[in-house]
Design a protein around this motif. Structure first.
Motif, PDB file in Angstrom:
ATOM      1  N   THR A  21     105.253  50.907  21.437  1.00 12.60           N
ATOM      2  CA  THR A  21     105.643  50.162  22.709  1.00 12.60           C
ATOM      3  C   THR A  21     107.113  50.065  22.972  1.00 12.60           C
ATOM      4  O   THR A  21     107.757  50.536  23.893  1.00 12.60           O
ATOM      5  N   PHE A  22     108.020  49.451  22.146  1.00 17.23           N
ATOM      6  CA  PHE A  22     109.140  49.315  22.249  1.00 17.23           C
ATOM      7  C   PHE A  22     110.116  50.306  22.420  1.00 17.23           C
ATOM      8  O   PHE A  22     111.001  50.653  23.286  1.00 17.23           O
ATOM      9  N   PRO A  23     110.044  51.492  21.600  1.00 18.88           N
ATOM     10  CA  PRO A  23     110.664  52.685  21.523  1.00 18.88           C
ATOM     11  C   PRO A  23     110.611  53.371  23.038  1.00 18.88           C
ATOM     12  O   PRO A  23     111.655  53.762  23.528  1.00 18.88           O
ATOM     13  N   LEU A  24     109.222  53.265  23.434  1.00 21.12           N
ATOM     14  CA  LEU A  24     108.894  54.257  24.565  1.00 21.12           C
ATOM     15  C   LEU A  24     109.593  53.285  25.916  1.00 21.12           C
ATOM     16  O   LEU A  24     110.189  53.999  26.869  1.00 21.12           O
ATOM     17  N   LEU A  25     109.574  52.076  25.954  1.00 22.13           N
ATOM     18  CA  LEU A  25     110.274  51.201  26.960  1.00 22.13           C
ATOM     19  C   LEU A  25     111.861  51.469  26.789  1.00 22.13           C
ATOM     20  O   LEU A  25     112.165  51.711  28.048  1.00 22.13           O
ATOM     21  N   ILE A 102      97.031  59.256  34.368  1.00 24.38           N
ATOM     22  CA  ILE A 102      95.841  58.249  34.308  1.00 24.38           C
ATOM     23  C   ILE A 102      94.477  58.709  34.651  1.00 24.38           C
ATOM     24  O   ILE A 102      93.375  58.683  33.888  1.00 24.38           O
ATOM     25  N   VAL A 103      94.438  59.043  36.131  1.00 31.07           N
ATOM     26  CA  VAL A 103      93.057  59.386  36.734  1.00 31.07           C
ATOM     27  C   VAL A 103      92.568  60.423  36.141  1.00 31.07           C
ATOM     28  O   VAL A 103      91.136  60.743  35.867  1.00 31.07           O
ATOM     29  N   LEU A 104      93.092  61.727  36.388  1.00 32.83           N
ATOM     30  CA  LEU A 104      92.647  63.092  36.085  1.00 32.83           C
ATOM     31  C   LEU A 104      92.281  63.288  34.396  1.00 32.83           C
ATOM     32  O   LEU A 104      91.424  64.372  34.373  1.00 32.83           O
ATOM     33  N   ASP A 105      92.947  62.551  33.751  1.00 30.69           N
ATOM     34  CA  ASP A 105      92.648  62.674  32.366  1.00 30.69           C
ATOM     35  C   ASP A 105      91.883  61.571  31.737  1.00 30.69           C
ATOM     36  O   ASP A 105      91.861  61.119  30.329  1.00 30.69           O
ATOM     37  N   LEU A 106      91.024  60.961  32.398  1.00 35.74           N
ATOM     38  CA  LEU A 106      90.399  59.898  32.034  1.00 35.74           C
ATOM     39  C   LEU A 106      89.125  60.164  30.950  1.00 35.74           C
ATOM     40  O   LEU A 106      88.837  59.585  30.010  1.00 35.74           O
ATOM     41  N   GLY A 107      88.618  61.295  31.043  1.00 34.46           N
ATOM     42  CA  GLY A 107      87.633  62.065  30.012  1.00 34.46           C
ATOM     43  C   GLY A 107      88.455  63.067  28.924  1.00 34.46           C
ATOM     44  O   GLY A 107      87.655  63.797  28.444  1.00 34.46           O
ATOM     45  N   ASN A 108      89.661  62.998  28.949  1.00 34.29           N
ATOM     46  CA  ASN A 108      90.262  63.943  28.044  1.00 34.29           C
ATOM     47  C   ASN A 108      90.704  63.441  26.861  1.00 34.29           C
ATOM     48  O   ASN A 108      91.806  62.399  26.907  1.00 34.29           O
ATOM     49  N   PRO A 109      90.309  63.711  25.801  1.00 33.15           N
ATOM     50  CA  PRO A 109      90.754  63.137  24.504  1.00 33.15           C
ATOM     51  C   PRO A 109      92.076  63.456  24.091  1.00 33.15           C
ATOM     52  O   PRO A 109      92.896  62.533  23.289  1.00 33.15           O
ATOM     53  N   VAL A 111      94.530  62.524  25.936  1.00 28.53           N
ATOM     54  CA  VAL A 111      95.130  61.347  26.845  1.00 28.53           C
ATOM     55  C   VAL A 111      94.249  60.003  26.616  1.00 28.53           C
ATOM     56  O   VAL A 111      95.110  59.107  26.266  1.00 28.53           O
ATOM     57  N   ASN A 112      93.257  60.092  26.471  1.00 25.58           N
ATOM     58  CA  ASN A 112      92.420  58.746  26.446  1.00 25.58           C
ATOM     59  C   ASN A 112      92.064  58.167  24.846  1.00 25.58           C
ATOM     60  O   ASN A 112      91.519  57.309  24.724  1.00 25.58           O
ATOM     61  N   ASN A 113      92.941  58.787  24.182  1.00 34.37           N
ATOM     62  CA  ASN A 113      92.956  58.443  22.685  1.00 34.37           C
ATOM     63  C   ASN A 113      93.720  57.099  22.752  1.00 34.37           C
ATOM     64  O   ASN A 113      93.730  56.457  21.473  1.00 34.37           O
ATOM     65  N   LEU A 114      94.324  56.842  23.560  1.00 34.02           N
ATOM     66  CA  LEU A 114      95.271  55.717  23.520  1.00 34.02           C
ATOM     67  C   LEU A 114      94.675  54.723  24.440  1.00 34.02           C
ATOM     68  O   LEU A 114      93.713  54.982  25.265  1.00 34.02           O
ATOM     69  N   ALA A 115      94.747  53.429  24.140  1.00 33.93           N
ATOM     70  CA  ALA A 115      94.473  52.225  24.769  1.00 33.93           C
ATOM     71  C   ALA A 115      94.983  52.058  26.128  1.00 33.93           C
ATOM     72  O   ALA A 115      95.967  52.877  26.400  1.00 33.93           O
ATOM     73  N   LEU A 116      94.581  51.355  27.134  1.00 34.08           N
ATOM     74  CA  LEU A 116      94.817  51.549  28.570  1.00 34.08           C
ATOM     75  C   LEU A 116      96.417  51.206  28.851  1.00 34.08           C
ATOM     76  O   LEU A 116      97.082  51.821  29.336  1.00 34.08           O
ATOM     77  N   GLY A 117      96.965  49.966  27.833  1.00 34.08           N
ATOM     78  CA  GLY A 117      98.168  49.647  28.071  1.00 34.08           C
ATOM     79  C   GLY A 117      98.909  50.776  27.595  1.00 34.08           C
ATOM     80  O   GLY A 117     100.221  51.169  28.341  1.00 34.08           O
ATOM     81  N   PRO A 118      98.937  51.005  26.411  1.00 37.01           N
ATOM     82  CA  PRO A 118      99.668  52.331  25.729  1.00 37.01           C
ATOM     83  C   PRO A 118      99.747  53.522  26.489  1.00 37.01           C
ATOM     84  O   PRO A 118     100.618  54.307  26.581  1.00 37.01           O
ATOM     85  N   ARG A 119      98.636  53.636  27.056  1.00 41.05           N
ATOM     86  CA  ARG A 119      98.358  55.113  27.911  1.00 41.05           C
ATOM     87  C   ARG A 119      99.131  54.833  29.183  1.00 41.05           C
ATOM     88  O   ARG A 119      99.960  56.054  29.475  1.00 41.05           O
TER      89      ARG A 119
END
Length: 331
Positions: A21-25, A102-109, A111-119
């Motif tokens: 989280t912090f490095p990405l921010l 976020i929307v187009l890759d809801l079922g894509n592993p 992208v969705n391997n991350l929790a919602l916040g980190p995603r």
């Protein structure tokens, strides 16, 4: 990140840090501050300093001068209204980019391997990187094709918001600060018409270079493209690579056999074409002469009258009439 180069020591760019989280921010802020949001943050900093400076401080007058005459002092410092418009455009583009990821890759592993916040944070970082930074928090070769296409469009229009802001504020005391070709001219008094004219010019002019680059690379890499056992080589990944080079972004769909960009698998001729695309894209839309962001009051532009005519215009009509009469009598 702040220089928007896209270099990273990790072999998978920033995928390793997609849940940090912090490095990405920090790096997302640096990516925005180093390029697209730099004019916005610069004016915000000057405005904040002007508000907190004491009334009797010697800094207030220079700061107010910068706020009132920004383009006279710096190329990337805009008046208030263009700065707000630039911020609105950048916010809209990044919001759409994050929403699509976020929307187009809801079922894509991938992208969705991350929790919602980190995603969401990783998608925001990817959106910031699609302008100039060129780093990736996802395997772009595995994301939704619509997301790949949206990133391609974002890379192509990455220069438009700041370029249009520079053009729209390209006046100082009703004189042009830079000399642009005629095809770039537009009615600067009407922002909507001016932006539309600029977009039409870019779309009808820049795309030719991209098409020629893709065509040349397709010729050079035709055997790899036609190889059914090498699906990573296709026209769209090459198109993506050329647009990334032309926009000086650095994103790539990659190749499954190597850790480099797709252009690392090109022939020498294909790599030369990519280099030419980068050089041409870096210099697109430049004026014919340097932008005169700094102009002292005693400096004259090409359209200024010579000093003699200035003094003549300031003479009263009676004096000019007597001068003409004297000249006629001497003849």
């Amino acid at each position: 990140m702040v220089d928007n180069l896209g270099f990273a020591l990790t072999p998978d760019s920033m995928v390793t840090f997609q849940d940090a989280t912090f490095p990405l921010l920090v790096m997302t802020f640096l990516a925005f501050a180093g390029n697209t949001c730099y004019p916005v943050l610069l004016r915000l900093l000057i405005w904040t300093m002007s508000k907190i400076a004491p009334k009797d401080s010697s800094l207030r007058d220079p700061l107010n001068f910068l706020l009132n005459h920004p383009r006279r002092c710096y190329t990337l410092l805009f008046p208030s209204r263009p700065t707000w418009i630039l911020f609105g455009v950048l916010f809209s583009l990044n919001f759409v980019d994050v929403l699509l990821i976020i929307v187009l890759d809801l079922g894509n592993p991938a992208v969705n391997n991350l929790a919602l916040g980190p995603r969401i944070l990783a998608a925001l970082f990817q959106s910031a990187s699609s302008r100039h930074t060129g780093t990736a928090t996802f395997n772009l070769g595995a994301v939704n094709p619509a997301v790949q296409f949206s990133l391609l469009v974002m890379m192509y229009i990455s220069i438009f918001p700041i370029a249009i802001s520079i053009r729209a504020s390209n006046t100082y005391e009703e004189k042009s600060l830079g000399i642009y070709p005629r095809r770039m001219d537009g009615d600067e008094s009407r922002p909507g018409s001016y932006v539309l004219t600029h977009l039409q010019n870019q779309l009808t002019f820049d795309l030719w270079y991209i098409f020629i680059g893709v065509f040349c690379i397709c010729i050079a890499e035709s055997k790899k493209i036609m190889d059914a056992n090498n699906p990573a080589f296709a026209v769209f990944p090459i198109f993506f690579e050329v647009v990334s080079a032309y926009g000086n972004v650095g994103l790539s769909l990659g190749h499954p056999d190597v850790l480099t960009s797709l252009c690392g698998q090109f022939t020498p001729f294909g790599k030369v074409v990519v280099c030419l695309m980068m050089i041409r894209g870096r210099h697109r839309g430049l004026p014919y002469q340097l932008d005169r962001a700094i102009m002292l009051p005693n400096e004259r532009t090409i359209t200024d009258k010579p000093p003699e005519s200035l003094f003549q215009d300031e003479k009263p009509k009676e004096v000019r009439g007597l001068a003409k009469l004297k000249h006629s009598l001497t003849q």
